[in-house]
Design a protein around this motif. Structure first.
Motif, PDB file in Angstrom:
ATOM      1  N   TRP A  13     -46.738 -65.259   8.058  1.00  0.00           N
ATOM      2  CA  TRP A  13     -47.814 -65.869   8.849  1.00  0.00           C
ATOM      3  C   TRP A  13     -47.978 -65.146  10.181  1.00  0.00           C
ATOM      4  N   ALA A  14     -46.858 -64.747  10.774  1.00  0.00           N
ATOM      5  CA  ALA A  14     -46.915 -64.060  12.065  1.00  0.00           C
ATOM      6  C   ALA A  14     -47.434 -62.635  11.926  1.00  0.00           C
ATOM      7  N   ASP A  15     -47.156 -61.995  10.778  1.00  0.00           N
ATOM      8  CA  ASP A  15     -47.572 -60.603  10.565  1.00  0.00           C
ATOM      9  C   ASP A  15     -47.809 -60.419   9.072  1.00  0.00           C
ATOM     10  N   ASN A  16     -49.062 -60.505   8.673  1.00  0.00           N
ATOM     11  CA  ASN A  16     -49.425 -60.393   7.255  1.00  0.00           C
ATOM     12  C   ASN A  16     -49.439 -58.924   6.838  1.00  0.00           C
ATOM     13  N   SER A  17     -48.263 -58.315   6.888  1.00  0.00           N
ATOM     14  CA  SER A  17     -48.134 -56.880   6.649  1.00  0.00           C
ATOM     15  C   SER A  17     -47.621 -56.612   5.237  1.00  0.00           C
ATOM     16  N   GLU A  18     -47.755 -55.362   4.798  1.00  0.00           N
ATOM     17  CA  GLU A  18     -47.240 -54.978   3.488  1.00  0.00           C
ATOM     18  C   GLU A  18     -45.730 -55.151   3.431  1.00  0.00           C
ATOM     19  N   ALA A  19     -45.051 -54.857   4.539  1.00  0.00           N
ATOM     20  CA  ALA A  19     -43.591 -54.995   4.562  1.00  0.00           C
ATOM     21  C   ALA A  19     -43.174 -56.450   4.355  1.00  0.00           C
ATOM     22  N   ASN A  20     -43.860 -57.365   5.027  1.00  0.00           N
ATOM     23  CA  ASN A  20     -43.511 -58.782   4.875  1.00  0.00           C
ATOM     24  C   ASN A  20     -43.910 -59.310   3.502  1.00  0.00           C
ATOM     25  N   ARG A  21     -44.974 -58.759   2.932  1.00  0.00           N
ATOM     26  CA  ARG A  21     -45.335 -59.142   1.562  1.00  0.00           C
ATOM     27  C   ARG A  21     -44.283 -58.640   0.578  1.00  0.00           C
ATOM     28  N   ALA A  22     -43.856 -57.402   0.767  1.00  0.00           N
ATOM     29  CA  ALA A  22     -42.848 -56.831  -0.127  1.00  0.00           C
ATOM     30  C   ALA A  22     -41.564 -57.649  -0.083  1.00  0.00           C
ATOM     31  N   ALA A  23     -41.219 -58.168   1.086  1.00  0.00           N
ATOM     32  CA  ALA A  23     -40.000 -58.973   1.223  1.00  0.00           C
ATOM     33  C   ALA A  23     -40.081 -60.268   0.427  1.00  0.00           C
ATOM     34  N   MET A  24     -41.305 -60.722   0.146  1.00  0.00           N
ATOM     35  CA  MET A  24     -41.485 -61.982  -0.580  1.00  0.00           C
ATOM     36  C   MET A  24     -41.723 -61.796  -2.073  1.00  0.00           C
ATOM     37  N   LEU A  25     -41.839 -60.565  -2.537  1.00  0.00           N
ATOM     38  CA  LEU A  25     -42.111 -60.333  -3.955  1.00  0.00           C
ATOM     39  C   LEU A  25     -41.066 -60.960  -4.882  1.00  0.00           C
ATOM     40  N   PRO A  26     -39.776 -60.965  -4.506  1.00  0.00           N
ATOM     41  CA  PRO A  26     -38.798 -61.606  -5.395  1.00  0.00           C
ATOM     42  C   PRO A  26     -39.092 -63.081  -5.654  1.00  0.00           C
ATOM     43  N   PHE A  27     -39.878 -63.701  -4.797  1.00  0.00           N
ATOM     44  CA  PHE A  27     -40.227 -65.107  -4.959  1.00  0.00           C
ATOM     45  C   PHE A  27     -41.054 -65.340  -6.220  1.00  0.00           C
ATOM     46  N   PHE A  28     -41.680 -64.280  -6.751  1.00  0.00           N
ATOM     47  CA  PHE A  28     -42.544 -64.417  -7.922  1.00  0.00           C
ATOM     48  C   PHE A  28     -41.832 -64.076  -9.236  1.00  0.00           C
ATOM     49  N   THR A  29     -40.546 -63.812  -9.184  1.00  0.00           N
ATOM     50  CA  THR A  29     -39.807 -63.438 -10.380  1.00  0.00           C
ATOM     51  C   THR A  29     -39.402 -64.668 -11.189  1.00  0.00           C
ATOM     52  N   GLN A  30     -39.045 -64.424 -12.448  1.00  0.00           N
ATOM     53  CA  GLN A  30     -38.597 -65.533 -13.299  1.00  0.00           C
ATOM     54  C   GLN A  30     -37.328 -66.166 -12.742  1.00  0.00           C
TER      55      GLN A  30
END
Length: 307
Positions: free
Chosen positions: A153-170
């Motif tokens: 929310w503070a920085d909608n950057s590619e780096a912060n998105r990449a850090a959250m990608l594991p949240f979408f795994t099985q």
């Protein structure tokens, strides 16, 4: 309550075009019964209510939509649709209007909570009761789990998105179902596998990031939601998996500041409480709705039928 020998009411699986989107929804129960709207959380859909719907549909007209981007509803790319909780509330509002419903109780969970609370802010006179199951409306409910999201929310950057990608795994989806559950054998693996099927669709991560980023607007709306609670005092049942790592138990207790008459039940389970505690929850829900919806006004569909 339905006897053990009585047949369970059948559930209809339908679609409606709302705001140009095909919206899938499950519906069951008598057309002239008080209405209960079930709003799902992430990463699920109306599928999470597959067992609750027939348990209530002997007495209530139950409607459970899939929000845009989830389940079997349309999932246009973010560039062609605004994925926001304000837009979700408009979709649900439009669906209920199309179904001739203007009085309803709301069952809200996770993403369904800000969607339903926005609907209540728009139409406070239409909401007959609230059932809140691990659906947050207070800062106290958002603890350590939310640190990566707050960073986004503070920085909608590619780096912060990449850090959250594991949240979408099985693995992460399974975690949401089993964390805090005492007996994992009560959790049907088909539940998280069903959710993962839709999370893994091409382009879905972009949709989910748009929704996650918009979630910050719900936090900003909390004061208005609290004001609605204080002014309207809707009859409220709070059912909360007290071991939920996503929305902490403090979030359930905070409701009592603004809804002191709310009925609170803490369950020894996690985020998706219905998956293993339906046997405890259904009697509580039926008792609550039976007391609160007895004097519920008829829906507009009923009025048309009686005209």
């Amino acid at each position: 309550m339905v006897s053990a020998s009585a047949p369970r009411p059948g559930t209809h699986h339908r679609t409606a075009t709302i705001g140009g989107l095909e919206i899938f929804y499950r519906e069951a129960g008598p057309a002239d019964a008080p209405v209960l709207v079930l709003l799902h959380g992430f990463p699920s859909s109306s599928h999470m209510y597959r067992n609750l719907i027939p348990a209530l549909a002997d007495t209530y007209r139950v409607i459970a939509p899939d929000l845009p981007g989830f389940g079997l509803s349309a999932a246009p790319p973010p560039g062609s649709y605004e994925y926001s909780f304000a837009a979700f509330a408009e979709v649900v509002d439009g669906l209920l209007a199309a179904l001739g419903v203007d009085r309803y109780a709301l069952y809200v969970m996770d993403y369904g909570a800000p969607t339903g609370f926005r609907l209540a802010l728009k139409h406070p006179d239409r909401v007959t009761a609230l059932i809140v199951q691990n659906g947050n409306a207070y800062e106290e409910g958002m603890q350590d789990f939310w640190a990566p999201t707050r960073a986004l929310w503070a920085d909608n950057s590619e780096a912060n998105r990449a850090a959250m990608l594991p949240f979408f795994t099985q693995e992460s989806t399974r975690f949401q179902y089993v964390a805090g559950v005492r007996d994992e054998t009560r959790i049907d693996p088909a539940a998280w596998l069903h959710d993962q099927l839709f999370l893994d669709r091409p382009g879905n991560h972009a949709i989910q990031f748009a929704i996650i980023y918009d979630y910050r607007t719900n936090v900003a709306l909390y004061p208005a939601i609290h004001a609605y609670f204080r002014a309207s005092q809707p009859p409220t049942l709070i059912l909360w998996g007290r071991n939920d790592p996503i929305f902490s138990v403090e979030g359930s207790e905070a409701f009592l500041r603004d809804l002191p008459q709310a009925e609170v039940h803490l369950l020894d389970t996690g985020h998706f409480a219905l998956e293993d505690k339906a046997d405890e929850m259904v009697p509580l829900i039926r008792d609550f709705l039976g007391r609160q919806l007895v004097a519920s006004a008829p829906t507009s569909a009923d009025a048309k039928e009686g005209a």
